[in-house]
Design a protein around this motif. Structure first.
Motif, PDB file in Angstrom:
ATOM      1  N   LEU A   1       0.855  -1.173   0.000  1.00 54.51           N
ATOM      2  CA  LEU A   1       0.000   0.000   0.000  1.00 54.51           C
ATOM      3  C   LEU A   1       0.900   1.235   0.000  1.00 54.51           C
ATOM      4  O   LEU A   1       1.836   1.318   0.784  1.00 54.51           O
ATOM      5  N   THR A   2       0.643   2.160  -0.889  1.00 54.92           N
ATOM      6  CA  THR A   2       1.465   3.367  -0.913  1.00 54.92           C
ATOM      7  C   THR A   2       0.922   4.383   0.083  1.00 54.92           C
ATOM      8  O   THR A   2      -0.228   4.286   0.528  1.00 54.92           O
ATOM      9  N   ARG A   3       1.732   5.349   0.385  1.00 54.22           N
ATOM     10  CA  ARG A   3       1.340   6.440   1.287  1.00 54.22           C
ATOM     11  C   ARG A   3       0.092   7.149   0.758  1.00 54.22           C
ATOM     12  O   ARG A   3      -0.841   7.417   1.497  1.00 54.22           O
ATOM     13  N   GLN A   4       0.072   7.441  -0.538  1.00 56.23           N
ATOM     14  CA  GLN A   4      -1.058   8.132  -1.140  1.00 56.23           C
ATOM     15  C   GLN A   4      -2.334   7.285  -1.068  1.00 56.23           C
ATOM     16  O   GLN A   4      -3.419   7.805  -0.837  1.00 56.23           O
ATOM     17  N   GLU A   5      -2.214   5.989  -1.306  1.00 54.48           N
ATOM     18  CA  GLU A   5      -3.385   5.106  -1.235  1.00 54.48           C
ATOM     19  C   GLU A   5      -3.931   5.050   0.193  1.00 54.48           C
ATOM     20  O   GLU A   5      -5.149   5.081   0.394  1.00 54.48           O
ATOM     21  N   LEU A   6      -3.037   4.976   1.168  1.00 54.32           N
ATOM     22  CA  LEU A   6      -3.470   4.940   2.563  1.00 54.32           C
ATOM     23  C   LEU A   6      -4.175   6.240   2.943  1.00 54.32           C
ATOM     24  O   LEU A   6      -5.254   6.225   3.530  1.00 54.32           O
ATOM     25  N   LEU A   7      -3.586   7.374   2.592  1.00 48.72           N
ATOM     26  CA  LEU A   7      -4.204   8.659   2.922  1.00 48.72           C
ATOM     27  C   LEU A   7      -5.531   8.844   2.191  1.00 48.72           C
ATOM     28  O   LEU A   7      -6.482   9.395   2.757  1.00 48.72           O
ATOM     29  N   ALA A   8      -5.623   8.377   0.961  1.00 50.05           N
ATOM     30  CA  ALA A   8      -6.888   8.461   0.221  1.00 50.05           C
ATOM     31  C   ALA A   8      -7.959   7.600   0.889  1.00 50.05           C
ATOM     32  O   ALA A   8      -9.120   8.006   1.004  1.00 50.05           O
ATOM     33  N   GLU A   9      -7.562   6.408   1.350  1.00 47.34           N
ATOM     34  CA  GLU A   9      -8.507   5.529   2.060  1.00 47.34           C
ATOM     35  C   GLU A   9      -8.967   6.173   3.364  1.00 47.34           C
ATOM     36  O   GLU A   9     -10.154   6.151   3.699  1.00 47.34           O
ATOM     37  N   LEU A  10      -8.037   6.761   4.104  1.00 49.81           N
ATOM     38  CA  LEU A  10      -8.400   7.427   5.359  1.00 49.81           C
ATOM     39  C   LEU A  10      -9.316   8.624   5.113  1.00 49.81           C
ATOM     40  O   LEU A  10     -10.228   8.884   5.894  1.00 49.81           O
ATOM     41  N   ALA A  11      -9.095   9.352   4.034  1.00 53.88           N
ATOM     42  CA  ALA A  11      -9.929  10.514   3.710  1.00 53.88           C
ATOM     43  C   ALA A  11     -11.369  10.106   3.406  1.00 53.88           C
ATOM     44  O   ALA A  11     -12.290  10.901   3.586  1.00 53.88           O
ATOM     45  N   ARG A  12     -11.583   8.864   2.969  1.00 56.94           N
ATOM     46  CA  ARG A  12     -12.936   8.374   2.682  1.00 56.94           C
ATOM     47  C   ARG A  12     -13.656   7.886   3.937  1.00 56.94           C
ATOM     48  O   ARG A  12     -14.855   7.621   3.899  1.00 56.94           O
ATOM     49  N   GLN A  13     -12.939   7.735   5.036  1.00 55.86           N
ATOM     50  CA  GLN A  13     -13.511   7.206   6.265  1.00 55.86           C
ATOM     51  C   GLN A  13     -14.016   8.335   7.172  1.00 55.86           C
ATOM     52  O   GLN A  13     -13.506   9.445   7.119  1.00 55.86           O
ATOM     53  N   PRO A  14     -14.980   8.043   8.041  1.00 54.09           N
ATOM     54  CA  PRO A  14     -15.518   9.078   8.943  1.00 54.09           C
ATOM     55  C   PRO A  14     -14.681   9.224  10.226  1.00 54.09           C
ATOM     56  O   PRO A  14     -15.204   9.184  11.336  1.00 54.09           O
ATOM     57  N   ILE A  15     -13.366   9.374  10.074  1.00 53.32           N
ATOM     58  CA  ILE A  15     -12.497   9.443  11.245  1.00 53.32           C
ATOM     59  C   ILE A  15     -12.368  10.884  11.745  1.00 53.32           C
ATOM     60  O   ILE A  15     -12.672  11.832  11.032  1.00 53.32           O
ATOM     61  N   ALA A  16     -11.899  11.019  12.993  1.00 53.03           N
ATOM     62  CA  ALA A  16     -11.734  12.350  13.589  1.00 53.03           C
ATOM     63  C   ALA A  16     -10.482  13.036  13.053  1.00 53.03           C
ATOM     64  O   ALA A  16     -10.523  14.210  12.692  1.00 53.03           O
ATOM     65  N   ALA A  17      -9.374  12.308  13.026  1.00 51.20           N
ATOM     66  CA  ALA A  17      -8.096  12.900  12.611  1.00 51.20           C
ATOM     67  C   ALA A  17      -7.052  11.802  12.478  1.00 51.20           C
ATOM     68  O   ALA A  17      -7.279  10.652  12.867  1.00 51.20           O
ATOM     69  N   ILE A  18      -5.907  12.186  11.940  1.00 55.20           N
ATOM     70  CA  ILE A  18      -4.735  11.315  11.887  1.00 55.20           C
ATOM     71  C   ILE A  18      -3.729  11.876  12.884  1.00 55.20           C
ATOM     72  O   ILE A  18      -3.459  13.070  12.899  1.00 55.20           O
ATOM     73  N   LEU A  19      -3.191  10.995  13.719  1.00 55.59           N
ATOM     74  CA  LEU A  19      -2.149  11.377  14.667  1.00 55.59           C
ATOM     75  C   LEU A  19      -0.840  10.783  14.187  1.00 55.59           C
ATOM     76  O   LEU A  19      -0.737   9.572  13.991  1.00 55.59           O
ATOM     77  N   THR A  20       0.145  11.639  13.970  1.00 58.99           N
ATOM     78  CA  THR A  20       1.433  11.174  13.483  1.00 58.99           C
ATOM     79  C   THR A  20       2.548  11.899  14.218  1.00 58.99           C
ATOM     80  O   THR A  20       2.298  12.612  15.177  1.00 58.99           O
ATOM     81  N   GLU A  21       3.750  11.698  13.773  1.00 58.31           N
ATOM     82  CA  GLU A  21       4.897  12.280  14.466  1.00 58.31           C
ATOM     83  C   GLU A  21       5.693  13.178  13.529  1.00 58.31           C
ATOM     84  O   GLU A  21       5.427  13.213  12.335  1.00 58.31           O
ATOM     85  N   PRO A  22       6.655  13.927  14.075  1.00 64.04           N
ATOM     86  CA  PRO A  22       7.434  14.830  13.227  1.00 64.04           C
ATOM     87  C   PRO A  22       8.067  14.084  12.052  1.00 64.04           C
ATOM     88  O   PRO A  22       8.462  12.938  12.171  1.00 64.04           O
ATOM     89  N   GLY A  23       8.109  14.761  10.927  1.00 68.04           N
ATOM     90  CA  GLY A  23       8.698  14.159   9.738  1.00 68.04           C
ATOM     91  C   GLY A  23       7.681  13.556   8.804  1.00 68.04           C
ATOM     92  O   GLY A  23       7.999  13.151   7.691  1.00 68.04           O
ATOM     93  N   PHE A  24       6.425  13.460   9.220  1.00 69.79           N
ATOM     94  CA  PHE A  24       5.389  12.886   8.358  1.00 69.79           C
ATOM     95  C   PHE A  24       5.132  13.820   7.188  1.00 69.79           C
ATOM     96  O   PHE A  24       5.394  13.497   6.065  1.00 69.79           O
ATOM     97  N   SER A  25       4.604  14.976   7.473  1.00 68.62           N
ATOM     98  CA  SER A  25       4.305  15.990   6.472  1.00 68.62           C
ATOM     99  C   SER A  25       3.632  17.128   7.199  1.00 68.62           C
ATOM    100  O   SER A  25       2.855  16.912   8.111  1.00 68.62           O
ATOM    101  N   GLU A  26       3.906  18.293   6.798  1.00 67.17           N
ATOM    102  CA  GLU A  26       3.242  19.451   7.393  1.00 67.17           C
ATOM    103  C   GLU A  26       2.155  19.976   6.468  1.00 67.17           C
ATOM    104  O   GLU A  26       1.594  21.025   6.714  1.00 67.17           O
ATOM    105  N   GLU A  27       1.885  19.237   5.412  1.00 60.69           N
ATOM    106  CA  GLU A  27       0.866  19.664   4.458  1.00 60.69           C
ATOM    107  C   GLU A  27      -0.514  19.206   4.910  1.00 60.69           C
ATOM    108  O   GLU A  27      -0.667  18.090   5.395  1.00 60.69           O
ATOM    109  N   PRO A  28      -1.541  20.042   4.754  1.00 58.20           N
ATOM    110  CA  PRO A  28      -2.901  19.631   5.104  1.00 58.20           C
ATOM    111  C   PRO A  28      -3.357  18.466   4.223  1.00 58.20           C
ATOM    112  O   PRO A  28      -2.911  18.310   3.095  1.00 58.20           O
TER     113      PRO A  28
END
Length: 140
Positions: free
Chosen positions: A72-99
């Motif tokens: 699974l690529t990073r983009q595919e995972l983020l696209a899948e998460l964007a389709r879900q009714p989740i509250a937010a993504i919690l990550t750590e420094p170095g992930f991305s600062e882009e919305p």
């Protein structure tokens, strides 16, 4: 409105930084409900069944394992998460600062402890129990 929100979590854990979704004000993003924390896994299934308002914990080490395994690529995972009714993504420094479209991004100032999901769920459960206790006292 939910009993616990991202605003509450950011008050409990002062080191968290919130990046709101594209086109959404920070104050509105902070009012999203929070039910539970779940972690992304490196092996399929990558996510447990989601019911809504989950905080998805995405450690960089898991993201690196996903990309190294080419399941699974990073983009595919983020696209899948964007389709879900989740509250937010919690990550750590170095992930991305882009919305991310439709999803608030919470970042920790340091790498995750190994049991971040369990720690967050204990905190949410304790706070929820405290709210119920206070509500019961007020109703008496």
């Amino acid at each position: 409105m939910s009993e616990i929100t991202l605003r509450d979590l950011c008050r409990w854990e002062r080191g968290l930084a919130l990046i709101p979704p594209v086109g959404v004000e920070r104050e509105i993003a902070l009012d999203r409900g929070l039910s539970w924390a779940v972690s992304v896994r490196a092996a399929p299934p990558h996510l447990p069944p989601l019911r809504g308002e989950e905080l998805v914990v995405l450690p960089l080490r898991v993201l690196e394992q996903l990309e190294a395994g080419e399941s699974l690529t990073r983009q595919e995972l983020l696209a899948e998460l964007a389709r879900q009714p989740i509250a937010a993504i919690l990550t750590e420094p170095g992930f991305s600062e882009e919305p991310i479209d439709h999803l608030p991004l919470l970042t920790l100032p340091a790498p995750f402890p190994l049991d971040a999901e369990g720690t967050l769920n204990r905190m949410i459960t304790e706070r929820r129990a405290e709210l119920y206790r206070l509500g019961a006292e007020l109703s008496r």
